[in-house]
Motif scaffolding. Structure first.
Motif, short mmCIF file in Angstrom:
data_model
loop_
_atom_site.label_atom_id
_atom_site.label_comp_id
_atom_site.label_asym_id
_atom_site.label_seq_id
_atom_site.Cartn_x
_atom_site.Cartn_y
_atom_site.Cartn_z
N GLU A 36 0.84 -1.13 0.03
CA GLU A 36 -0.08 0.07 0.12
C GLU A 36 0.72 1.43 0.10
OE1 GLU A 36 -2.61 0.33 3.28
OE2 GLU A 36 -3.33 2.27 2.78
N ALA A 37 1.83 1.24 0.99
CA ALA A 37 2.87 2.17 0.77
C ALA A 37 3.89 2.60 -0.37
CB ALA A 37 3.82 2.17 2.05
N ARG A 38 3.98 1.52 -1.07
CA ARG A 38 4.72 1.80 -2.34
C ARG A 38 3.73 2.24 -3.25
NH1 ARG A 38 9.71 2.37 -4.10
NH2 ARG A 38 10.05 0.84 -5.83
N GLU A 39 2.64 1.69 -3.49
CA GLU A 39 1.57 2.25 -4.51
C GLU A 39 1.24 3.63 -4.21
OE1 GLU A 39 -1.29 -2.00 -5.10
OE2 GLU A 39 -2.06 0.06 -4.46
N ASP A 40 1.24 4.10 -2.97
CA ASP A 40 1.01 5.70 -2.52
C ASP A 40 2.06 6.57 -2.98
OD1 ASP A 40 -0.53 7.60 -1.37
OD2 ASP A 40 0.33 7.48 0.48
N GLN A 41 3.32 6.00 -2.85
CA GLN A 41 4.56 6.54 -3.14
C GLN A 41 4.49 6.83 -4.80
OE1 GLN A 41 8.06 4.39 -2.20
NE2 GLN A 41 9.51 6.25 -3.16
#
Length: 579
Positions: A36-41
């Motif tokens: 999730e954090a990777r997609e948000d980044q």
């Protein structure tokens, strides 16, 4: 088959399955927030790249160079594609050579972008064979040319220990089964071995629920299971460290978003606030929202509220709103999974500067037009006829007066332009303030050639100032005092040391200034009485120049006045102690 052997086989299968499920659970628990954090980044990086791409001069003019610069800046692969699918630039190609690259119109994310959508997909790269995140959406070059902006970055996993956890635990389970089988076949398990297995089973169950500190130390287990306990303890430590690292990266990301000057609001698909950074709270003048608060309950501006609620379902162009005294440029980007990210850019200063520029051009044009019109009228009259000598001299005197006025206006405009552009370097030196004021008064008296008000200087001090700038300050202040003070009045300069500063007050006994006009007298072209000021020969720029000069020398300027009793202009300068 004996009962013991059946129990052995059944127990071994249960142990292996339990360890495999725990390993899968551990990896899944850590992988979800990481992904999730990777997609948000990736999505935030795309929004940043799209804004940089639109700004003229932020990147190289050539799309190939622009893609390479964006790739270096973001640490991701950046591809620019034209509406036909032809690649214009790609940071993943050596030296940006895209001439031999195949058409990208068939890529799923590019196809979505050509349809006007921002799309994030997870697929394997056909050229590199690596599972990657791809995000693509419509963007524009500085000249307005539409392009597709695509970012790509390897998906990766949440960490080596987590990726190996299922296999490691399965192998550990198999080892446990072999130990169990050896002990059982050899004559059964003793009490210590049974207790060790129960402790390991309990620790494995706790690990499945996220508690990774329950594995017993190897010295508390039987000798047969000490190695297994040590491996499980190391694995728990590695997983715990990786989870802490993921949480730290997430906190750093949130801190970074909170620290940027632009306001950022992340909305869910039903227009609820997922995140709102500090800048957005300040720009929108709202309290820090509770998690998942409806955006409509926070925003009171009706049109802005409707715009934000529509941003989660419709692609909207950037739009400017006035919220209180601020002008906000708002850009919304739809997210593939639903919801949107909205950015708020404060353009209040830009709009104020645009208004100042428009007013300046209008005022300067008006101030120049008046003397030019008069000069043209007198000149045409002289050319069209043969007026009497006295009238001719009067016309020529008027032409000369207006030309001097026009020259003064141009000189003041040039001085003000140099000051505002920072092109007037301050040359600090020790200056006798009383001598500088008296020198300016003598120059004005020589030019005046007529009776003048009484002039006095009280006090003296040495200031740290630019001699030329100080001369111009005194000239503007004393010239104003002369023009608005009757011949039987008086003008005085009072110099008073005040600690590390010296205060200079220029006072006249003229007509004075209304209290409503005092806050504006240092503005460019502002006149208390436009008709009287022009008749007296003023340009409307003198006090604006004084303010800029005094501030450039480290001082402050202010004004006091009583209508009908006179005016006092005060300014301060750094003081020099005289030994």
């Amino acid at each position: 088959m004996t009962l013991r052997l059946r129990l052995l086989i059944l127990g071994g299968g249960v142990i292996a399955a339990a360890f495999l499920l725990v390993g899968l659970g551990l990896r899944g628990a850590a992988e979800a927030p990481w992904a999730e954090a990777r997609e948000d980044q990736v999505l935030r990086s795309w929004a940043t790249a799209a804004r940089l791409l639109e700004v003229d001069g932020a990147l190289g003019a050539d799309p190939r160079q622009g893609a390479l610069e964006l790739g270096d800046l973001l640490g991701m692969r950046v591809t620019l594609v034209d509406p036909t699918g032809q690649v214009l630039g790609d940071s993943g190609v050596p030296e940006g050579d895209v001439d031999n690259m195949e058409n990208h119109a068939g890529r799923p994310e590019v196809r979505a972008a050509l349809e006007g959508r921002l799309e994030l997909v997870e697929r394997r790269s056909p050229t590199q064979g690596v599972l990657s995140f791809y995000v693509a959406g419509p963007a524009t070059l500085p000249g307005g040319e539409p392009v597709v902006l695509r970012l790509a970055t390897p998906r990766g996993v949440a960490g080596g220990p987590l990726e190996r956890a299922p296999v490691l635990l399965l192998l550990v389970g198999a080892g446990a089964f072999l130990v169990l089988a050896a002990v059982t076949v050899g004559g059964g398990m003793d009490g210590q071995l049974r207790r060790s297995i129960r402790r390991l089973e309990g620790a494995a169950a706790m690990a499945g629920s996220g508690k990774l500190d329950g594995f017993p130390p190897p010295e508390d287990l039987s000798s047969e299971l000490a190695g297994l306990g040590s491996s499980l303890q190391r694995m728990g430590d590695e997983v715990r460290d990786r989870m802490r690292e993921l949480l730290r990266e997430r906190e750093e990301l949130l801190t970074l978003v909170d620290a940027i000057a632009e306001g950022v609001v992340a909305l869910t698909d039903d227009a609820r606030v997922l995140r709102m950074n500090r800048a957005a709270v300040e720009l929108l003048e709202v309290p820090r929202p509770a998690p998942f608060a409806p955006i409509g309950t926070l925003i009171r501006h009706p049109y802005l509220r409707d715009h934000l609620e529509e941003s989660v379902v419709l692609p909207l162009p950037p739009r400017e709103f006035q919220v209180g005294d601020r002008h906000l440029l708002i850009a919304a980007h739809l997210l593939p999974e639903g919801g949107s990210v909205v950015t708020f850019l404060d353009v209040t200063d830009l709009r104020r500067m645009e208004k100042i520029r428009r007013d300046f051009v209008a005022n300067a044009s008006h101030e120049m037009k008046t003397p030019l019109t008069a000069m043209r009228g007198f000149a045409e009259t002289l050319l069209d006829g043969d007026p009497p000598e006295e009238l001719r001299r009067e016309f020529l005197a008027s032409i000369r007066t207006n030309s001097v006025r026009l020259q003064n206006l141009v000189d003041d405009l040039l001085d003000l332009s140099r000051l505002e552009a920072g092109a007037w370097p301050v040359q600090e030196e020790e200056v006798e303030l009383a001598d500088s004021a008296f020198e300016v008064w003598e120059e004005l008296m020589q030019a005046r050639g007529a009776p003048a008000p009484e002039f006095q200087i009280h006090g003296d001090a040495v200031g740290l100032a630019d001699a030329q700038a100080l001369h111009l300050v005194f000239r503007n202040l004393l010239d104003n005092a002369l023009r608005f003070t009757p011949d039987d009045g008086n003008v005085e300069v009072r110099i008073t040391p005040r600690g590390p500063e010296v205060e200079v007050a220029v006072t006249d006994s003229g007509a004075g200034i209304p209290s409503t006009a005092l806050p504006r007298i240092f503005e460019r072209f502002y006149r208390v009485d436009p008709g009287r000021d022009r008749a007296a020969g003023g340009t409307g720029l003198g006090l604006a120049i004084v303010r800029h000069l005094v501030q450039s020398m480290g001082g402050e300027v202010s004004a006091e006045s009583q209508l009908g009793e006179g005016t006092t202009i005060r300014f301060t300068l750094p003081r020099v102690e005289v030994t």
